[in-house]
Every structure is written in C-alpha cells, then in structure tokens.
Design a protein around this motif. Structure first.
Motif, PDB file in Angstrom:
ATOM      1  N   SER A   1       3.961  -8.442   5.531  1.00  0.00           N
ATOM      2  CA  SER A   1       2.510  -8.642   5.582  1.00  0.00           C
ATOM      3  C   SER A   1       2.088  -9.240   6.923  1.00  0.00           C
ATOM      4  O   SER A   1       1.114  -8.785   7.544  1.00  0.00           O
ATOM      5  CB  SER A   1       2.063  -9.554   4.439  1.00  0.00           C
ATOM      6  OG  SER A   1       0.687  -9.843   4.524  1.00  0.00           O
TER       7      SER A   1
ATOM      8  N   ASN B   1      -1.338  -5.387   4.499  1.00  0.00           N
ATOM      9  CA  ASN B   1      -0.467  -4.746   3.516  1.00  0.00           C
ATOM     10  C   ASN B   1       0.804  -4.215   4.149  1.00  0.00           C
ATOM     11  O   ASN B   1       0.732  -3.471   5.145  1.00  0.00           O
ATOM     12  CB  ASN B   1      -1.186  -3.558   2.869  1.00  0.00           C
ATOM     13  CG  ASN B   1      -2.077  -3.948   1.725  1.00  0.00           C
ATOM     14  OD1 ASN B   1      -1.762  -3.744   0.562  1.00  0.00           O
ATOM     15  ND2 ASN B   1      -3.221  -4.522   2.052  1.00  0.00           N
TER      16      ASN B   1
ATOM     17  N   TYR C   1       0.842  -1.188   0.000  1.00  0.00           N
ATOM     18  CA  TYR C   1       0.000   0.000   0.000  1.00  0.00           C
ATOM     19  C   TYR C   1       0.879   1.240   0.000  1.00  0.00           C
ATOM     20  O   TYR C   1       1.820   1.358   0.781  1.00  0.00           O
ATOM     21  CB  TYR C   1      -0.919   0.017   1.224  1.00  0.00           C
ATOM     22  CG  TYR C   1      -1.868   1.193   1.228  1.00  0.00           C
ATOM     23  CD1 TYR C   1      -3.011   1.193   0.438  1.00  0.00           C
ATOM     24  CD2 TYR C   1      -1.597   2.319   2.008  1.00  0.00           C
ATOM     25  CE1 TYR C   1      -3.873   2.284   0.428  1.00  0.00           C
ATOM     26  CE2 TYR C   1      -2.450   3.410   2.001  1.00  0.00           C
ATOM     27  CZ  TYR C   1      -3.590   3.384   1.213  1.00  0.00           C
ATOM     28  OH  TYR C   1      -4.436   4.467   1.194  1.00  0.00           O
TER      29      TYR C   1
ATOM     30  N   SER D   1      -5.550  -0.646   5.371  1.00  0.00           N
ATOM     31  CA  SER D   1      -4.599  -1.436   4.585  1.00  0.00           C
ATOM     32  C   SER D   1      -3.717  -2.280   5.495  1.00  0.00           C
ATOM     33  O   SER D   1      -3.386  -3.428   5.172  1.00  0.00           O
ATOM     34  CB  SER D   1      -3.735  -0.514   3.708  1.00  0.00           C
ATOM     35  OG  SER D   1      -2.711   0.124   4.444  1.00  0.00           O
TER      36      SER D   1
END
Length: 387
Positions: free
Chosen positions: A359, A314, A296, A309
């Motif tokens: 992540s 992300n 992101y 996000s």
C-alpha cells in the motif's frame, strides 16, 4: 491561462471520475479559466448511455460545459462514428484559448481544430491518444475504413500543427506511432491519473466506508469495479476466490453486470456470503470504496479505475500486459493466467504485513507518476516553454 478541453472523440461524463473530469478539475484548482466542449452523448447515474440536449452550463468539475450536437450534414446512422460537430470553431473563437487539449485522435472534428490553429498559430495544441490495438481497429470496417482512411487522414492533416501527443499507455504510444504515423519526438507518456488524498481524508474515508459495509479492520477487502463483462474475467475471479477457504477475505464488486455474465455472476455471488455485489456506484462512492479496499483486482481488460486505485494506496492484481507494467513495482502482482489469482489469495495469510508494505509503495508510485497535480504541469510547461 484559458484552457479548452475538447471531448469530441471521446465522451464527457459530467461529475464522474474519468481522466477528462479529473484533469479539468485540476486545471480549475490551479486557477485557470477552463471550458469543456463535448458531444451530447453522456451517461446517467446508473451507467446507462444517454443523450443530453445542446446546452451551456457550469459543470460539476468546475468548468463551463458546452454540449454541441453532431453535424447535421452527416447521416444520423454514422454521426457517432464520423464525430463531426456544429459550432466548435465559433465556441473556440469566443473563448480564445491559450491551450487546446483535444481528448482522442479519432475524429473528423480535428479538421475544425486545424482551421483554428492555422488562424491562431500561438495557441498550443495537445492531442491525447487513448486508442491501442486492443480497443481500436479490431475489425475490418474499423481498421480499414474508420481508422486507416477517415480518422488517420484527418489526423495526418493536422499533425504538423500539433505541439504534443499525450498517450495514456505504452500500448497507446505504440498505436500512435505505428498505426497513426506520429513522429516519436511528438509523443509523450501521459498516463491516466488520479487523486492522491492526504492522510486525514484518506483514513477517515477508509474507516467510514468500512463501517458502512460492516467490514472490520482485520478483514481483507478485495475490490473489483467497472462494467463487468466476459473480458473483465469476473466469473473466473469469483471461482478462484471461492477456492480459498478464508472467512477473513471479503470480495466486493461494484459496477454494472453485462448480459453475457450477469446470470452466472449472480448465481456465484449467492453461493458465497463473503462476496458482495453493490451494483453501479457514482464517483463519490467509488472513491470511498477505493479508500476502504485492501486490494484492487483487475485480471482482465483494462480500466481507468486501476490508476485511481493506486493513487488511493491499493496493492493491485493486474493482467500482465505491457500497459500495466509501469504501475506494478513492489506494490502488487502481474498475472499471466487466472489460476494465479487463487494462489495469491491463498498466500495472503502467510505475511500479514505484505499488503501494508505494498500500500505504501502504491502511494509512492502514484505521487511520482499519477497525481494530476503533477501531470497537469506537463500542460502548463508546454505553454510557457514556447511562449
């Protein structure tokens, strides 16, 4: 409990995924009786400002929504600045809330809430602050008339009756304390949060959306969202992306293009087949895109989507400002200038596992700081601790 969310300093966009929506949704999921009192200002499916009629209806977020008009005694030309409304006190009387959550600290309508709190001292009163030095009191009229004289006077009047002031960022905390004179003991960090999905739903959404976009598992999807203007640095981001000669990178832009960047952005997009512009998307599609993306991007001004996000796993590339620092810890990059973006994108091929590790770290941060299931508990605890 009866929880009243008052969106009269900010605006309530029914069915979107802003804080006002997600917090209301979570309160409903937790079994509470929730009502929203909001202005008639809203937004349509394409992100354009619109006005609804005075109304009462069951909203998409699961709570009864009461749309109230501006105070007719205030001249129309300044109604949206003064933020005084009709019927708010009566609606609160009818609802009999245990908690009032007033979104924002800049509204003359705080005086109605003061009157209600005096008459109902057992009601817990929460204000939240979205304002900071970057988005508020940035010109002479705003600083010296609206904020210093009108808003701050109303705020200081009600402040002794306020139980807690939740601030969505570190900069907002500074603004509430330094500019509005809030005692530090009343201020608490309450970041904009998001929804953390379980693995099954997350991976299904990720797979389905990438399939729809024809993006393979091996390709790296970079996502930038929001109302794109010069402050978002979208033009500079595209230029940096185009520096990187890597067909494995796909740059997806979702949001509206403002006039100050529209022509140049469209021209840049047309020159690179790896860049895709999806236009404005609703909250459901945005959720899917955030699940689908691998990275992101927010190198410019702040956006509420950034926290969502992180909740949707992300890694992030963010502007290095104070309010971003709590959300970046082994899950991305804080950049001081846009040239760093190109260098980061160039480095992605050097470590194929880097984004996977980041992540997982984003999800850890989200569960600890940003999950509305946890954030909502701060509201409930406040009510039970002094009941």
């Amino acid at each position: 409990m009866n929880i009243a969310h008052l969106c009269l300093s900010c605006f309530y966009y029914d069915g979107f995924s802003y804080q006002e929506n997600l917090l209301v949704q979570q309160n409903v999921k937790d079994g509470h009786n929730v009502q929203v009192i909001a202005s008639t200002e809203s937004i349509d499916s394409k992100g354009r400002m619109t006005f609804a009629h005075k109304s009462s209806y069951m909203g998409a977020d699961g709570a009864l929504v009461n749309r109230v008009p501006y105070n007719r005694l205030v001249p129309k030309i300044i109604q949206h600045k003064i933020k005084s409304y009709e019927q708010v006190f009566t609606l609160l009387e009818d609802f009999a809330p245990d908690i009032i959550y007033f979104h924002g600290i800049s509204a003359v309508e705080l005086l109605s809430i003061k009157k209600f709190k005096i008459q109902h001292p057992d009601v817990k009163l929460i204000l939240d602050c979205h304002s900071d030095k970057y988005n508020s009191a940035t010109n002479f009229v705003s600083k010296n008339i609206l904020h210093s004289f009108i808003y701050r006077t109303c705020y200081q009047s009600i402040l002794p009756l306020v139980d807690k002031v939740f601030c969505i960022s570190l900069d907002a905390m500074d603004f509430a304390i330094d500019f509005y004179g809030t005692p530090k003991e009343k201020v608490e960090f309450f970041p904009l949060g998001g929804e953390c999905l379980e693995d099954k739903e997350y991976f299904e959404l990720k797979s389905n959306v990438r399939l729809d976009l024809n993006i393979s598992e091996s390709e790296i999807m970079i996502l930038q969202t929001g109302k794109m203007n010069a402050k978002k640095k979208v033009i500079e981001s595209i230029i940096q992306f185009k520096r990187v000669n890597n067909d494995n990178l796909i740059y997806v832009i979702a949001g509206s293009l403002e006039e100050d960047v529209k022509a140049e952005v469209l021209q840049l997009i047309s020159s690179d087949k790896r860049i895709r512009y999806l236009g404005w998307v609703d909250s459901v599609k945005l959720k899917g895109l955030l699940c689908a993306s691998d990275l992101y991007l927010q190198p410019g001004s702040q956006s509420a989507t950034m926290q969502q996000s992180v909740c949707l796993r992300n890694p992030v590339i963010l502007d290095n400002v104070k309010s971003h620092k709590p959300f970046v810890d082994g899950n991305g990059w804080l950049i001081n200038n846009i040239d760093e973006l190109g260098d980061i994108l160039l480095s992605l091929n050097e470590d194929s596992n880097l984004l996977d590790v980041m992540s997982k770290k984003s999800l850890e941060i989200a569960k600890e700081m940003l999950d509305y299931r946890e954030l909502s508990k701060k509201i409930y605890i406040l009510n039970s601790s002094n009941s």
